[in-house]
Design an enzyme around this catalytic site. Structure first.
Site, PDB file in Angstrom:
ATOM      1  N   PRO A 141       0.834  -1.211   0.000  1.00 14.08           N
ATOM      2  CA  PRO A 141       0.000   0.000   0.000  1.00 14.08           C
ATOM      3  C   PRO A 141       0.863   1.254   0.000  1.00 14.08           C
ATOM      4  CG  PRO A 141      -0.200  -1.186   2.076  1.00 14.08           C
ATOM      5  CD  PRO A 141       0.632  -2.023   1.182  1.00 14.08           C
ATOM      6  N   GLU A 142       0.496   2.214  -0.830  1.00 12.89           N
ATOM      7  CA  GLU A 142       1.225   3.471  -0.881  1.00 12.89           C
ATOM      8  C   GLU A 142       0.440   4.543  -0.124  1.00 12.89           C
ATOM      9  OE1 GLU A 142       3.324   4.735  -4.196  1.00 12.89           O
ATOM     10  OE2 GLU A 142       3.374   2.814  -5.204  1.00 12.89           O
ATOM     11  N   ARG A 156      22.201  16.054  -5.119  1.00 16.71           N
ATOM     12  CA  ARG A 156      22.158  14.585  -5.056  1.00 16.71           C
ATOM     13  C   ARG A 156      22.462  13.972  -6.415  1.00 16.71           C
ATOM     14  NH1 ARG A 156      20.386  12.161  -0.453  1.00 16.71           N
ATOM     15  NH2 ARG A 156      19.790  13.746   1.059  1.00 16.71           N
ATOM     16  N   HIS A 164      -3.660 -15.973  10.028  1.00 18.31           N
ATOM     17  CA  HIS A 164      -2.646 -14.905  10.064  1.00 18.31           C
ATOM     18  C   HIS A 164      -3.143 -13.650  10.784  1.00 18.31           C
ATOM     19  CE1 HIS A 164      -0.609 -17.460   7.221  1.00 18.31           C
ATOM     20  NE2 HIS A 164      -1.596 -17.322   6.345  1.00 18.31           N
ATOM     21  N   ARG A 171      14.134  -1.393  -8.479  1.00 17.74           N
ATOM     22  CA  ARG A 171      12.703  -1.179  -8.662  1.00 17.74           C
ATOM     23  C   ARG A 171      12.376  -0.952 -10.138  1.00 17.74           C
ATOM     24  NH1 ARG A 171      10.343   0.412  -3.855  1.00 17.74           N
ATOM     25  NH2 ARG A 171       8.461  -0.310  -4.900  1.00 17.74           N
ATOM     26  N   ARG A 226       1.978 -12.236   5.239  1.00 19.69           N
ATOM     27  CA  ARG A 226       3.421 -12.276   4.974  1.00 19.69           C
ATOM     28  C   ARG A 226       4.256 -11.694   6.109  1.00 19.69           C
ATOM     29  NH1 ARG A 226       5.049 -10.926  -1.017  1.00 19.69           N
ATOM     30  NH2 ARG A 226       6.983 -11.755  -0.172  1.00 19.69           N
ATOM     31  N   LYS A 252       3.702   6.340   5.577  1.00 17.60           N
ATOM     32  CA  LYS A 252       2.922   5.127   5.293  1.00 17.60           C
ATOM     33  C   LYS A 252       2.471   4.444   6.583  1.00 17.60           C
ATOM     34  CE  LYS A 252       5.267   4.061   1.010  1.00 17.60           C
ATOM     35  NZ  LYS A 252       5.903   2.996   0.230  1.00 17.60           N
TER      36      LYS A 252
END
Ligand SMILES: [Zn+2]
Length: 301
Positions: free
Chosen positions: A2-3, A182, A129, A291, A148, A59
């Site tokens: 989830p973002e 950066r 779970h 990614r 998980r 998050k």
């Protein structure tokens, strides 16, 4: 995973359902991975606390708790609910102010990959779970389920402050300062949680597309004007996704126990080899920092 928009949606949904409720008792499972605080500390902090607010920070889902809640407020906690809800809906600056009062505690939930929070009747079959069950004075239960086990539960006394800056609150000067000098690809910098909190893979790709910046571009080589477009695009994408209720592509459930969210129309994410919606050039996929990154080689420079 989830973002930010999904976590915001879940936090808002939970706020509507459990704000004002009192946690009467707590059951914690045997698996130790989900518990960042000890089971005894978690139970001692949660039990008999009133839930003052539920909000997103990065998050994380943060439950602001009043440990003396059970004794200082009316039995069912319903009378003050609309006021508390108003507070939850206001800016997080206000919410942080609210949580910094003495004697407050917080329950912090990170959903990880597959974690979910379920509000249900006690009769509802306990899912496999399930790692935590909070019994509420309203007669319902708040359960944390995570197959998980990358999700994390912890308690804190006082103020929790996640690393990084909220992308929806940052202004351009602060945004520029985060990336100045950066040498890392802008995509990696956007995902760096110590800079911005809560920006994940989908929204990084989508905002870079809208800003016309290639994901591999080194942050230090991007102009102020392009950064202004990027900040604008990032906030626009996140707000659109929040308005749609998050754009989950994985298997988690919102706080009402319903599966699925409306999905933001992705312009590049997950569209490898499909034609760009602007110029018809096939969308490319590259791997940056491990990614998947999607971009249009013509629209993004
Ligand atoms: Zn294009």
């Amino acid at each position: 995973m989830p973002e930010l928009p999904e976590v915001e949606t879940i936090a808002n949904g939970l706020a509507k359902r459990v704000t004002g409720d009192v946690i009467e008792s707590v059951w914690l499972g045997q698996k130790k991975e989900p518990l960042k605080s000890s089971a005894s500390e978690m139970a001692a902090t949660l039990e008999h606390s009133r839930i003052l607010a539920v909000r997103r920070m990065g998050k994380h889902i943060v439950f602001d708790l009043d440990p003396a809640g059970q004794t200082t407020a009316p039995a069912k906690g319903r009378t003050s609910r609309s006021k508390l809800r108003h507070r939850t809906a206001s800016t997080s600056r206000t919410a942080q102010g609210a949580s910094s009062a003495p004697g407050r505690a917080q329950w912090i939930v990170h959903l990880g990959m597959t974690g979910r929070l379920q509000v249900c009747d006690p009769q509802t079959e306990v899912a496999k779970h399930t790692h935590a069950i909070l019994r509420l004075s309203s007669g319902r239960e708040l359960r944390f389920v995570d197959p998980r086990r990358f999700g994390r539960l912890s308690v804190r006394a006082g103020d929790f402050d996640a690393a990084g800056v909220e992308p929806l609150e940052i202004d351009l000067d602060r945004f520029l300062a985060l990336f100045r000098g950066r040498k890392t690809p802008i995509k990696s910098a956007l995902l760096n949680q110590s800079l911005l909190r809560g920006v994940g893979n989908i929204y990084a790709d989508e905002s870079l597309f809208r800003a016309g910046i290639r994901p591999r571009r080194r942050a230090a080589t991007i102009t102020r004007e392009k950064f202004a477009r990027l900040l604008n695009a990032l906030q626009e994408v996140l707000r659109e996704a929040i308005a749609l209720g998050g754009s989950s592509i994985s298997d988690y459930v919102n706080s009402d126990g319903e599966e699925g969210f409306f999905q933001l129309q992705h312009r590049v994410y997950g569209r490898e080899a499909e034609s760009c919606l602007v110029c018809k050039t096939p969308v490319k996929r590259v791997v940056i920092g491990g990614r998947s990154s999607h971009y249009c080689p013509k629209c993004q420079k």
